[in-house]
Design a protein around this motif. Sequence first.
Motif, PDB file in Angstrom:
ATOM      1  N   ARG A 164     -40.316  -6.347  54.627  1.00  0.00           N
ATOM      2  CA  ARG A 164     -39.399  -5.843  54.969  1.00  0.00           C
ATOM      3  C   ARG A 164     -38.820  -6.290  56.488  1.00  0.00           C
ATOM      4  NH1 ARG A 164     -43.264  -2.190  53.568  1.00  0.00           N
ATOM      5  NH2 ARG A 164     -45.001  -2.325  55.246  1.00  0.00           N
ATOM      6  N   VAL A 165     -39.202  -7.624  56.164  1.00  0.00           N
ATOM      7  CA  VAL A 165     -38.526  -8.358  57.638  1.00  0.00           C
ATOM      8  C   VAL A 165     -37.402  -9.052  57.327  1.00  0.00           C
ATOM      9  CG1 VAL A 165     -38.158 -11.083  58.716  1.00  0.00           C
ATOM     10  CG2 VAL A 165     -40.591  -9.143  58.004  1.00  0.00           C
ATOM     11  N   PHE A 166     -36.565  -8.973  55.779  1.00  0.00           N
ATOM     12  CA  PHE A 166     -35.224  -9.537  55.822  1.00  0.00           C
ATOM     13  C   PHE A 166     -35.040  -8.678  54.538  1.00  0.00           C
ATOM     14  CE2 PHE A 166     -37.829 -13.589  56.451  1.00  0.00           C
ATOM     15  CZ  PHE A 166     -37.101 -13.442  57.808  1.00  0.00           C
ATOM     16  N   ASP A 167     -35.109  -8.111  54.530  1.00  0.00           N
ATOM     17  CA  ASP A 167     -34.927  -6.698  53.383  1.00  0.00           C
ATOM     18  C   ASP A 167     -33.534  -6.274  53.411  1.00  0.00           C
ATOM     19  OD1 ASP A 167     -37.403  -7.187  52.661  1.00  0.00           O
ATOM     20  OD2 ASP A 167     -38.010  -5.146  52.190  1.00  0.00           O
ATOM     21  N   GLN A 168     -33.381  -5.826  54.590  1.00  0.00           N
ATOM     22  CA  GLN A 168     -32.208  -4.907  55.093  1.00  0.00           C
ATOM     23  C   GLN A 168     -31.104  -5.955  54.972  1.00  0.00           C
ATOM     24  OE1 GLN A 168     -31.518  -3.346  59.563  1.00  0.00           O
ATOM     25  NE2 GLN A 168     -30.800  -1.987  58.558  1.00  0.00           N
ATOM     26  N   ALA A 169     -31.425  -7.760  55.548  1.00  0.00           N
ATOM     27  CA  ALA A 169     -29.631  -8.414  55.510  1.00  0.00           C
ATOM     28  C   ALA A 169     -29.785  -8.840  54.233  1.00  0.00           C
ATOM     29  CB  ALA A 169     -30.628  -9.470  56.855  1.00  0.00           C
ATOM     30  N   ALA A 170     -30.180  -8.408  53.290  1.00  0.00           N
ATOM     31  CA  ALA A 170     -30.932  -9.254  51.961  1.00  0.00           C
ATOM     32  C   ALA A 170     -29.472  -8.100  51.562  1.00  0.00           C
ATOM     33  CB  ALA A 170     -31.866  -9.537  51.255  1.00  0.00           C
ATOM     34  N   VAL A 171     -30.220  -7.481  51.742  1.00  0.00           N
ATOM     35  CA  VAL A 171     -29.569  -5.697  50.272  1.00  0.00           C
ATOM     36  C   VAL A 171     -28.219  -6.002  51.427  1.00  0.00           C
ATOM     37  CG1 VAL A 171     -28.980  -3.566  50.015  1.00  0.00           C
ATOM     38  CG2 VAL A 171     -31.775  -4.306  50.527  1.00  0.00           C
ATOM     39  N   ARG A 172     -27.807  -5.999  52.806  1.00  0.00           N
ATOM     40  CA  ARG A 172     -26.747  -5.296  52.880  1.00  0.00           C
ATOM     41  C   ARG A 172     -25.284  -6.996  52.507  1.00  0.00           C
ATOM     42  NH1 ARG A 172     -27.668  -5.693  58.336  1.00  0.00           N
ATOM     43  NH2 ARG A 172     -27.904  -3.672  58.585  1.00  0.00           N
ATOM     44  N   ALA A 173     -26.329  -8.299  52.437  1.00  0.00           N
ATOM     45  CA  ALA A 173     -25.557  -9.620  51.935  1.00  0.00           C
ATOM     46  C   ALA A 173     -24.721  -8.987  50.483  1.00  0.00           C
ATOM     47  CB  ALA A 173     -25.759 -10.713  52.213  1.00  0.00           C
ATOM     48  N   LEU A 174     -26.166  -8.968  49.425  1.00  0.00           N
ATOM     49  CA  LEU A 174     -25.879  -8.363  48.216  1.00  0.00           C
ATOM     50  C   LEU A 174     -24.694  -7.446  48.209  1.00  0.00           C
ATOM     51  CD1 LEU A 174     -26.419  -9.374  45.092  1.00  0.00           C
ATOM     52  CD2 LEU A 174     -28.212  -7.554  45.743  1.00  0.00           C
ATOM     53  N   ARG A 175     -25.133  -6.878  48.835  1.00  0.00           N
ATOM     54  CA  ARG A 175     -23.820  -5.580  47.817  1.00  0.00           C
ATOM     55  C   ARG A 175     -22.623  -5.700  48.260  1.00  0.00           C
ATOM     56  NH1 ARG A 175     -27.291  -0.426  50.666  1.00  0.00           N
ATOM     57  NH2 ARG A 175     -27.451   0.456  48.862  1.00  0.00           N
ATOM     58  N   LYS A 176     -22.239  -7.382  49.196  1.00  0.00           N
ATOM     59  CA  LYS A 176     -20.869  -7.711  49.645  1.00  0.00           C
ATOM     60  C   LYS A 176     -20.220  -8.163  48.529  1.00  0.00           C
ATOM     61  CE  LYS A 176     -20.783  -7.317  54.214  1.00  0.00           C
ATOM     62  NZ  LYS A 176     -21.246  -8.308  55.967  1.00  0.00           N
ATOM     63  N   TRP A 177     -21.072  -8.510  47.556  1.00  0.00           N
ATOM     64  CA  TRP A 177     -20.805 -10.090  46.426  1.00  0.00           C
ATOM     65  C   TRP A 177     -19.554  -8.704  45.574  1.00  0.00           C
ATOM     66  CZ3 TRP A 177     -25.437 -13.285  44.880  1.00  0.00           C
ATOM     67  CH2 TRP A 177     -26.140 -13.860  45.193  1.00  0.00           C
ATOM     68  N   LYS A 178     -18.965 -10.242  44.585  1.00  0.00           N
ATOM     69  CA  LYS A 178     -18.303  -9.514  43.749  1.00  0.00           C
ATOM     70  C   LYS A 178     -18.158 -10.477  42.716  1.00  0.00           C
ATOM     71  CE  LYS A 178     -16.165  -6.939  46.940  1.00  0.00           C
ATOM     72  NZ  LYS A 178     -16.747  -5.269  46.431  1.00  0.00           N
TER      73      LYS A 178
END
Length: 140
Positions: free
Chosen positions: A100-114
Amino acid sequence: MPEPPKPITAPVRPTENIVDTGDNLQISSETPSVDLGKFTNTMTLQFSTDGQATPLVRSNPNYPPAAARDGVEGWVEMEFAISPQGEVIDVKVTNAEPKRVFDQAAVRALRKWKYRPLIVDGKPQPQYAQRVVLEFTLEQ
């Protein structure tokens, strides 16, 4: 002239560094970094995919300020699907260290990938069970 991007295959947790050069995405030995004052964030991406997913647009995650301040490093493994339009959908964190330290940042970034969608018989198809590991490291 830079080499065209190589398709990502499914070997066991390969490490490839991706550099966004504007219109093209290329695999490079250079690691993207973000200046955090006395620290440098080095992010390594590890891909393990079941399909022929080709990333077109990638957004780097923001290193959480508290983790950078405390010198915390780690990684997040995620599973996701790619829609027929090439969008990242159904993102799930499958493992992380520390939790739970990096989860939110990682998910937020991945959702922007195309991604370039998989084409079968001339029609774009969804791709399921895609995996990516984002590693968060600090260098002093």
